[in-house]
Design an enzyme around this catalytic site. Structure first.
Site, mmCIF file in Angstrom:
data_model
loop_
_atom_site.group_PDB
_atom_site.id
_atom_site.type_symbol
_atom_site.label_atom_id
_atom_site.label_comp_id
_atom_site.label_asym_id
_atom_site.label_seq_id
_atom_site.Cartn_x
_atom_site.Cartn_y
_atom_site.Cartn_z
ATOM 1 N N ASP A 145 49.996 41.986 116.983
ATOM 2 C CA ASP A 145 50.549 41.988 118.329
ATOM 3 C C ASP A 145 49.611 42.820 119.211
ATOM 4 O OD1 ASP A 145 52.087 41.608 120.558
ATOM 5 O OD2 ASP A 145 53.983 42.110 119.597
HETATM 6 C C1 BGC Z 1 54.407 40.895 122.811
HETATM 7 C C2 BGC Z 1 54.036 39.599 122.140
HETATM 8 C C3 BGC Z 1 53.073 38.816 122.984
HETATM 9 C C4 BGC Z 1 51.857 39.677 123.279
HETATM 10 C C5 BGC Z 1 50.771 38.981 124.066
HETATM 11 C C6 BGC Z 1 53.183 41.656 123.310
HETATM 12 O O1 BGC Z 1 53.546 42.725 124.107
HETATM 13 O O2 BGC Z 1 55.125 41.698 121.909
HETATM 14 O O3 BGC Z 1 55.205 38.866 121.859
HETATM 15 O O4 BGC Z 1 52.711 37.629 122.341
HETATM 16 O O5 BGC Z 1 52.284 40.814 123.990
HETATM 17 O O6 BGC Z 1 51.093 38.808 125.390
#
Ligand code: BGC
Length: 767
Positions: free
Chosen positions: A304
């Site tokens: 993530d």
């Molecule tokens: C979120 C993810 C997301 C990623 C990219 C993160 O803060 O937890 O679900 O895919 O950002 O934008």
């Protein structure tokens, strides 16, 4: 891990047995395209030529500043960012760009990679395409209320068509985290509290995003996230630690991932949280031993957003270099946004801290992913500005959004058949902060890529269907959390002048989603006061709830004669709500999350385990029982609940046998009749309970559901199958097992009612 029976004997091959036990109803085994299972000669040849820097580049994903989604906020800075990033692409230091839009700019950037870099490896373009793109569909939680996986597949397909037309290959969706605590903001992004519904929806969305052919221009790679147990953050506090038994992890939180892999997902995102003290993004047991070892997953793990670097804040890594080392050794292939791989992998390999073979294995997977979607043969796939224009926000997309919205609405209460409303002859007052609001119809991800010009607010949607649009009076009364000068007075006057009040209240978009945990899941206080002022007029009130989680309803809102759960429904929200209010659409959604009586009951879910002191049905004499001082631990509206304008009678529940042999199938049948006046759809649900087991078991577990569409007076038989796999659970020793014994089964309208029967699962060799 081998699967064992109650007496310890292994049952069948270990991995298949494990999978069939874990998510049997979705019929699962990890699905891997053949080309992906073993790296091709082309991939091996490339790998052989790559420097360690180029390898680290393929393992790095960065935000796309060349075509930022929010547009030219600061043109000079944007140009500089774009130039820097393009130079990095040419140097082979980036493998994936994320969250950019626009086919033309993507084409130019791809050209920089394919013509400008030494090894000509194409880029992957990824993005958070969660529930629509330009055209927005209901938030995933709302769509789960449809209990309609076919609908989820269609909206995911439509999102993929729009998103790939702007030059995207890969979405960071579906979110498949099971969420049992409504304080957590990201409940909105998943399918709610139930593992079975979650697994079915996860698989449907993967099928929808990816389509039938990964190489097709409109196929978009899916990423189940967040691996694992992000939905179990303590107290529903965002990013908090997770304390979870192995059995609950495997029974509740992992099956939706397995369902997604079985449906063909080739990537997965590691979570921010720890699991029992080991951050998921450095968790070798999860990312390698379980995912790749037990399950045989061959695809790509992406961290993530900066989750690898956050190992430092977790106190798990000493510094960024150590974080990169721990993440890659645990099994994270791609580092998202932190840059720690491109910065530190070369020296980590040089010093021997990370074996080159580990990096190579990760690069092989990333290159195989690019190959699986046809990028090496056709790097410019999905990068056609003409397709972009042709596939964006078409009438068909908007029609699907409206249909999905209607199917996601849940009718919670309808005293004296107040709904549906007539289109003529009544004066309506639409009151509340969401009455004519266009900013809060999409849901938390809506701000990113959506074409907000499409947003239909409630007032517009209602007026479009009213014989006399002037007989609708609109007054906000207050904002979401603050008063408006004179707002209450005007709202009360509007109510007094009307026959029926529609009260549009609830949560704003930014009270839900990532980093939006709430301590209290009630309607904001100022809106509750507004509702009280309106109720005091004595007019009939229809509550139109706006929300991204279950809400604890109280006072006059709870007691209103009609209540509709309308979530965040996307671009066509106003039209979809009007369709249900005026009866063009008969509501058929069911709650994917339990509405508790009180916030303090959270975490609250229907399938909790039995206790030694269950509260008796009789409300008196409940001393020393599992209840609160003031209330029983029940739902106000339980999981699976929802009304319609029709009325259905379920009868004749029959079991094909009362004694199910170890390898046999039990058929459960029932009759469903529409005893109402209008055509409608009923969601028939099958729950089971294991009466006596070697671990305490849930009071009920959903194991099947079917949507039945019936004309007034029509009847149909529904049929479910139960096999031993559906009766399995994770035992005290962390193995999946089935135990002979008696099971209750219900054919039900929700998780707390139904017609019951029972049967016995016989031991192997018996019967
Ligand atoms: C979120 C993810 C997301 C990623 C990219 C993160 O803060 O937890 O679900 O895919 O950002 O934008």
């Amino acid at each position: 891990m081998t699967l064992k029976t109650a007496n310890g004997a292994p049952v069948g091959a270990s991995r298949r047995g494990f999978l069939s036990g874990a998510a049997a109803l979705a019929g699962l085994a990890v699905a891997t395209p053949r080309a992906f299972a073993r790296a091709s000669n082309r991939v091996e040849a490339l790998l052989a030529q790559m420097t360690i820097e180029e390898k680290a580049g393929q393992l790095s994903c960065f935000a796309d500043m060349i075509r930022p989604p929010i547009g030219d906020m600061n043109p000079l800075v944007n140009i500089r960012n774009a130039q820097t990033l393009t130079a990095e692409v040419k140097a082979g230091r980036i493998g994936v760009l994320m969250n950019g839009v626009g086919a033309q700019a993507a084409y130019d950037t791809q050209k920089a990679a394919v013509e400008g870099s030494r090894l000509k490896i194409p880029l992957l373009f990824a993005a958070d395409v969660i529930h629509g793109f330009r055209t927005v569909f209901p938030i995933p939680l709302a769509e789960a209320a449809s209990f309609d996986p076919h609908l989820a597949e269609r909206t995911a397909r439509a999102a993929a068509v729009e998103a790939t037309a702007t030059g995207l290959h890969w979405t960071f969706a579906p979110m498949v985290d099971v969420a049992r605590d409504q304080r957590w903001g990201r409940v909105a992004e998943g399918s709610g509290e139930d593992v079975f519904l979650g697994a079915v929806m996860a698989a449907a969305r993967v099928r929808g995003f990816q389509g039938k052919d990964l190489k097709a221009d409109d196929s978009m790679l899916a990423t189940p996230k967040h691996f694992a147990a992000y939905g179990a953050v303590t107290a529903g506090l965002e990013y908090n630690s997770v304390e979870l038994s192995e059995a609950t992890l495997r029974e509740v939180h992992l099956p939706p991932f397995q369902a997604a892999f079985a449906a063909g997902a080739l990537t997965v995102m590691s979570a921010f949280n720890d699991v029992n003290g080991v951050p998921a993004t450095a968790n070798k047991r999860l990312l390698t031993d379980l995912l790749r070892g037990e399950w045989g997953f061959k695809g790509v793990v992406i961290s993530d957003y900066t989750a690898d670097q956050e190992l430092v804040a977790h106190g798990f890594a000493a510094d960024d270099r150590d974080a990169a080392r721990l993440a890659i050794l645990a099994g994270v292939d791609i580092s998202m946004q932190s840059g720690v791989y491109i910065r530190y992998l070369p020296e980590l390999v040089a010093s021997g801290a990370v074996p080159m073979a580990t990096v190579d294995a990760a690069v092989r997977r990333v290159l195989s992913l690019k190959e699986a979607i046809g990028l090496f043969d056709n790097p410019y796939r999905s990068l056609d500005p003409k397709a972009e224009a042709a596939h964006t926000a078409t009438p068909a997309m908007r029609a699907l959004s409206r249909e999905a919205g209607g199917r996601s609405i849940v009718l919670l209460k309808n005293d004296r058949a107040l709904l549906p409303l007539p289109k003529a002859g009544k004066r309506l007052a639409l009151i509340g902060p969401f009455a004519d609001d266009r900013e809060n119809v999409l849901g938390a991800w809506g701000g990113f890529f959506a074409d907000r010009r499409l947003n239909v607010d409630l007032a517009t949607g209602l007026r479009a269907q009213m014989a006399d649009p002037n007989s609708l009076i609109v007054e906000r009364g207050c904002e979401v959390e603050t008063t408006i000068a004179g707002g209450f007075e005007r709202a009360v006057a509007a109510a007094q002048a009307a026959d029926i009040v529609l009260l549009a209240i609830g949560e704003s978009q930014d009270m839900t989603g990532e980093a939006k945990s709430r301590t209290d899941i009630r309607i904001p206080a100022v809106q509750q006061r507004l509702a009280e002022a309106i109720a005091a007029t004595g007019k009939s009130v229809v509550v139109l709830l706006r929300h991204g989680r279950a809400i604890a309803l109280e006072g006059v809102v709870r007691d209103a004669p009609a209540i509709l759960a309308t979530w965040f429904l996307g671009s066509e929200m106003g039209n979809a709500v009007a369709d249900v209010l005026f009866g063009a659409v008969n509501p058929s959604g069911r709650l994917p999350v339990s509405f508790p009586i009180d916030s303090g009951q959270e975490p609250f879910f229907y399938n909790g385990r039995t206790t030694g002191r269950p509260a008796p049905a009789d409300p008196n004499g409940q001393e020393y029982k599992a209840r609160w001082r003031s209330i029983r631990n029940d739902a106000l509206y339980p999981f699976g609940f929802g009304l319609t304008y029709a009325s259905f009678a379920v009868s004749d529940v029959k079991l094909s046998t009362a004694r199910l042999a170890w390898n046999d199938t039990l058929h459960v049948t029932a009759k469903v009749r529409n005893v109402g006046q209008v055509h409608g759809e009923h969601v028939v649900q099958l729950y089971i309970r294991d009466r006596v087991a070697s671990r305490t078991r849930p009071v009920r577990e959903l194991k099947g559901f079917q949507r039945v569409s019936l004309a007034p007076g029509a009847e149909r038989e529904v049929r479910f199958e139960l096999k031993r796999e559906h009766l399995m659970f994770v035992g005290d020793n962390d193995y999946w097992l089935a135990e002979p014994g008696v099971f209750d089964v219900w054919i039900a309208n929700s998780s707390v009612d139904g017609l019951g029967a029972s049967f016995e699962l016989l031991a192997a060799g018996q019967g």
